[in-house]
Design an enzyme around this catalytic site. Sequence first.
Site, PDB file in Angstrom:
ATOM      1  N   LYS A 164      42.327  51.652  56.351  1.00  0.00           N
ATOM      2  CA  LYS A 164      43.776  51.762  56.540  1.00  0.00           C
ATOM      3  C   LYS A 164      44.096  52.688  57.716  1.00  0.00           C
ATOM      4  O   LYS A 164      43.310  53.581  58.017  1.00  0.00           O
ATOM      5  CB  LYS A 164      44.421  52.364  55.277  1.00  0.00           C
ATOM      6  CG  LYS A 164      44.438  51.450  54.068  1.00  0.00           C
ATOM      7  CD  LYS A 164      45.145  52.123  52.900  1.00  0.00           C
ATOM      8  CE  LYS A 164      45.177  51.231  51.668  1.00  0.00           C
ATOM      9  NZ  LYS A 164      45.961  49.996  51.847  1.00  0.00           N
ATOM     10  N   ARG A 178      42.391  43.614  43.288  1.00  0.00           N
ATOM     11  CA  ARG A 178      42.187  42.345  42.587  1.00  0.00           C
ATOM     12  C   ARG A 178      40.714  42.137  42.203  1.00  0.00           C
ATOM     13  O   ARG A 178      40.419  41.460  41.218  1.00  0.00           O
ATOM     14  CB  ARG A 178      42.727  41.186  43.443  1.00  0.00           C
ATOM     15  CG  ARG A 178      42.060  41.037  44.782  1.00  0.00           C
ATOM     16  CD  ARG A 178      42.879  40.207  45.762  1.00  0.00           C
ATOM     17  NE  ARG A 178      44.028  40.939  46.308  1.00  0.00           N
ATOM     18  CZ  ARG A 178      44.916  40.430  47.162  1.00  0.00           C
ATOM     19  NH1 ARG A 178      44.796  39.167  47.566  1.00  0.00           N
ATOM     20  NH2 ARG A 178      45.914  41.157  47.604  1.00  0.00           N
TER      21      ARG A 178
END
Length: 506
Positions: free
Chosen positions: A282, A356
């Site tokens: 990020k 996920r």
Amino acid sequence: MSTAPGYQSPTVTVAAGLPKRGVGSAVLIVPVVSGDDDAARVVPTPFLDAAAVDEIEAALSALGAKGGADQTTRVVAQSLPVASVLAVGLGKPRDSWPADVIRRASGVAARSLSGTESVVTTLSEIDTEAAVEGLILGAYRFTDFRSDKTAPKDAALSRITALATAKDAKAKAARGTDVATAVATARDFVNTPPSHLFPGEFADRAKALGKAAGLEVEVLDEKALEKAGYGGIIGVGKGSSRPPRLVRLIHRGAKQQAKTARKKVALVGKGITFDTGGISIKPALNMHQMTSDMGGAAAVIATVVLAAKQKVAVDVIATVPMAENMPSSTAQRPGDVLTQYGGITVEVLNTDAEGRLILADAIVRACEDDPDYLIETSTLTGAQTVALGSRTPGVMGSDDFRDRVAALSQEVGENGWPMPLPEELKDDLKSTVADLANVSGSRFAGMLVAGVYLREFVAEGVEWAHVDIAGPAYNTGGPWGYTGKGGTGVPVRTMFAVIEDVAARG
Ligand code: BES
Ligand code: MN
Ligand code: ZN
């Protein structure tokens, strides 16, 4: 500091009248509405006689108080046995008051009284539970990591006297205290920095809380996870020197019901103790906010503990995957293929779509218990905040249950909103080498694509809901209502409301 105590909820006493003495230093909280003449009017209450109301309203009028929502005004009322009176505005008068209006007014009052040790409130005559919840949550503070240099000098709120005449007021106050304490537990977890809350420590704390609440507890460490084939949790966790965990907390409450009425609710929560993005790293700006990436796990743990405390007549089984998503020479790479628990293979095109991956393993495990309902919650996508902002969780899943969860979330003031899972989005998750890819190639509908991914792992016949709390779990703006900066504890109250609704209606 690893045994940080967190927030200590104040003690709550219910009284049927203003204490005559002994509260000299307390502040009395009184709700006001804006009257026709735009002046603040005290909401009629059995605890103040006409003379006291006149005295308070005269003082408010002198200060120009209007009674608007969230407006607070502090006045002195010499005829009353308290140090001062805090008027809190509810806005226009109504015939009945939604719980969240009372909760919110209490929260605003508690925040404006920071430094006050003892409060007496008449909001509890309108709604005892909401008044107590709002006060405890509004007074919440997290000081575990402050040395004497910056620790607050003023005292924390330690005593609440809730004025109420209803027979069940005591039970309502106790319930409000339990609910607020659970929310505070979730907030404490989120607010504990990633230096101190890593998967092993998080699992230890969850286990201690679970044991203390009488839950059955199982913890799988990295060896057990590897052996059992939890490829998603292992894949995400393997870049960190602090290995992953899977925690299971079990409340067996259904035996209180007749055999045919017994229900089982599975809870799953994302427990990424810090999300750097991994090799798909990020940007530095705001990366520190990824300390909140275990907000789903925190809420799920607090909720199953609350269900036990409240002896809810449903089985509740929490399955909580915990990992730290780090870049390193042992981290998974973009392009790696892993095998989720249960056998589905996944091409990891973006290591920052890690939630996920750990959730899919946990959902498959949770479905092995054959639950009637499954609620999974996670700080899953930045796209949630793009779609719905920072205070509105996105609720996806099977149609009926999704709508039920969203409706209950609205009722408790956490304001989840139903969102669709369009069939065609599944095509975007096709991989050239594996059963699925973990991301789509487009920016469209990022929140829904994540939900579509998770749907692949929910067993046939299980009614499920996915609650994306990327924004709502962590307040990066200013304080509002009963919510301060940092961890919010959302969606503890939504999940608890669903569990109680299932106990009542199946
Ligand atoms: N933890 C983040 C999502 C997030 C973003 C939570 C902002 C809280 C605030 C999640 O793991 C993530 O990185 N999601 C990616 C998914 C993308 C790679 C498909 C995102 O939202 O950018
Ligand atoms: Mn991520
Ligand atoms: Zn994440």
